[in-house]
Design an enzyme around this catalytic site. Structure first.
Site, PDB file in Angstrom:
ATOM      1  N   ALA A  29     -21.858  29.189  -1.614  1.00 40.28           N
ATOM      2  CA  ALA A  29     -22.714  29.850  -2.347  1.00 40.28           C
ATOM      3  C   ALA A  29     -23.574  30.869  -1.533  1.00 40.28           C
ATOM      4  CB  ALA A  29     -23.495  29.482  -3.602  1.00 40.28           C
ATOM      5  N   GLU A 122     -35.069  26.837 -10.326  1.00 39.07           N
ATOM      6  CA  GLU A 122     -36.547  26.664  -9.706  1.00 39.07           C
ATOM      7  C   GLU A 122     -36.186  27.134  -8.269  1.00 39.07           C
ATOM      8  OE1 GLU A 122     -39.582  23.114  -8.908  1.00 39.07           O
ATOM      9  OE2 GLU A 122     -37.611  22.904 -10.113  1.00 39.07           O
ATOM     10  N   VAL A 124     -37.522  25.778  -4.865  1.00 40.32           N
ATOM     11  CA  VAL A 124     -38.155  24.699  -4.350  1.00 40.32           C
ATOM     12  C   VAL A 124     -38.954  25.038  -3.208  1.00 40.32           C
ATOM     13  CG1 VAL A 124     -38.129  22.251  -3.208  1.00 40.32           C
ATOM     14  CG2 VAL A 124     -36.379  22.972  -4.938  1.00 40.32           C
ATOM     15  N   ASP A 168     -21.326  15.143  -1.671  1.00 42.22           N
ATOM     16  CA  ASP A 168     -21.512  15.955  -0.525  1.00 42.22           C
ATOM     17  C   ASP A 168     -22.647  15.792  -0.066  1.00 42.22           C
ATOM     18  OD1 ASP A 168     -20.399  17.472   1.591  1.00 42.22           O
ATOM     19  OD2 ASP A 168     -21.195  19.310   0.347  1.00 42.22           O
ATOM     20  N   ASP A 185     -27.395  21.467  -4.364  1.00 40.46           N
ATOM     21  CA  ASP A 185     -26.111  21.563  -4.264  1.00 40.46           C
ATOM     22  C   ASP A 185     -25.210  20.568  -4.734  1.00 40.46           C
ATOM     23  OD1 ASP A 185     -26.514  23.890  -2.581  1.00 40.46           O
ATOM     24  OD2 ASP A 185     -26.423  22.966  -0.842  1.00 40.46           O
TER      25      ASP A 185
END
Length: 281
Positions: A29, A122, A124, A168, A185
């Site tokens: 992404a 959100e 971070v 992952d 992720d």
């Protein structure tokens, strides 16, 4: 900046007011910093399957459910509609995992909405309000590394108690905000009880944590927290309050050659699936 094509539908719907900048681009992404009213958030734009270096391997899809049998058959056959369904399942997995883990007390970004293949969530930030760095990019003292390792083991345990394995996890998908590590992720997250590869993935996640923080505390590389956590979980003894030692008893039985052969067969099937997908495109 100019609004990326994939973000335009969110702007048109009033979900995003301004795209401020690109934050990062990864294997699955591209993430943008966006303004939504008075709030600054991030928009995760999932890449098309043909553009991702991280494939939807069979071991990650196992145990994931779809709405009806028609969708399941289409996904199994690899039709165009089936591939579209695979993308939706892949993207929804992260949204579902974020809500599920946040409810369990795991430190993950708060999700807001997933719309047209874009996850709005959100942003971070660190103590100064800037986008938080990744754990792999942070220099730590031995004391900080030990503290972060203990915190992350607790997060892994909380996730597993909620029935989720990240799948992952590494220093590149953990952010460090003012209060410590935040796990990100999660589109490859798996159901611990519904996936036969869950134990191996959990152990790999925990080993990756040791590899990352072992730069500062080499002794972490000698411990076996992953095996210990899974053994306690399998026995129904794992709770968020469980005290871990990093040690497990040596197995009394001979090596399981059949398990090794099954691992090889799974790898072979995943490669065959990848080749079929490429041929269909």
């Amino acid at each position: 900046m100019k609004v990326p094509k994939r973000l335009q539908p969110l702007v048109d719907e009033g979900l995003v007011d301004t795209v401020l900048r690109q934050l990062m681009s990864g294997k699955e992404a591209t993430v943008y910093v966006v303004r939504c009213g008075d709030d600054v958030r991030c928009a995760k734009v999932y890449k098309e399957a043909s553009q991702r270096s991280f494939r939807q391997a069979a071991s990650y899809q196992e145990g994931r459910k779809v709405k009806n049998s028609r969708q399941a058959r289409a996904m199994e056959k690899g039709t165009r509609y089936g591939r579209k369904m695979q993308e939706e399942v892949w993207q929804n997995a992260e949204v579902d995992a974020l809500y599920r883990l946040a409810a369990a007390g795991v430190r993950v970004p708060r999700p807001y909405i997933c719309f047209e293949g874009v996850l709005l969530m959100e942003l971070v930030t660190d103590a100064d309000g800037h986008a938080a760095p990744r754990l792999a990019e942070v220099d730590l003292s031995m004391e900080q590394a030990l503290l972060f390792h203990a915190q992350l083991l607790r997060e892994v345990v909380l996730m597993l108690c909620a029935g989720v394995v990240h799948g992952d996890l590494s220093g590149y998908n953990i952010l460090v905000d003012a209060d410590g590590p935040v796990i990100i992720d999660l589109p490859q997250a798996i159901d611990a009880a519904g996936n036969t590869e869950a134990a191996a993935m959990l152990e790999r996640d925990v080993a990756n944590l040791a590899d990352c923080l072992g730069r500062f505390v080499p002794a972490l590389l000698e411990l076996q927290y992953g095996k210990e956590i899974w053994a306690l979980y399998s026995a129904g003894l794992l709770t968020p309050e469980t005290v871990l030692t990093g040690r497990v008893a040596a197995p009394a039985r001979p090596a399981d050659v059949g398990a090794v052969l099954r691992e090889i067969d799974i790898a072979r099937r995943e490669e065959e699936e990848r080749q079929r997908y490429l041929q269909q495109d």
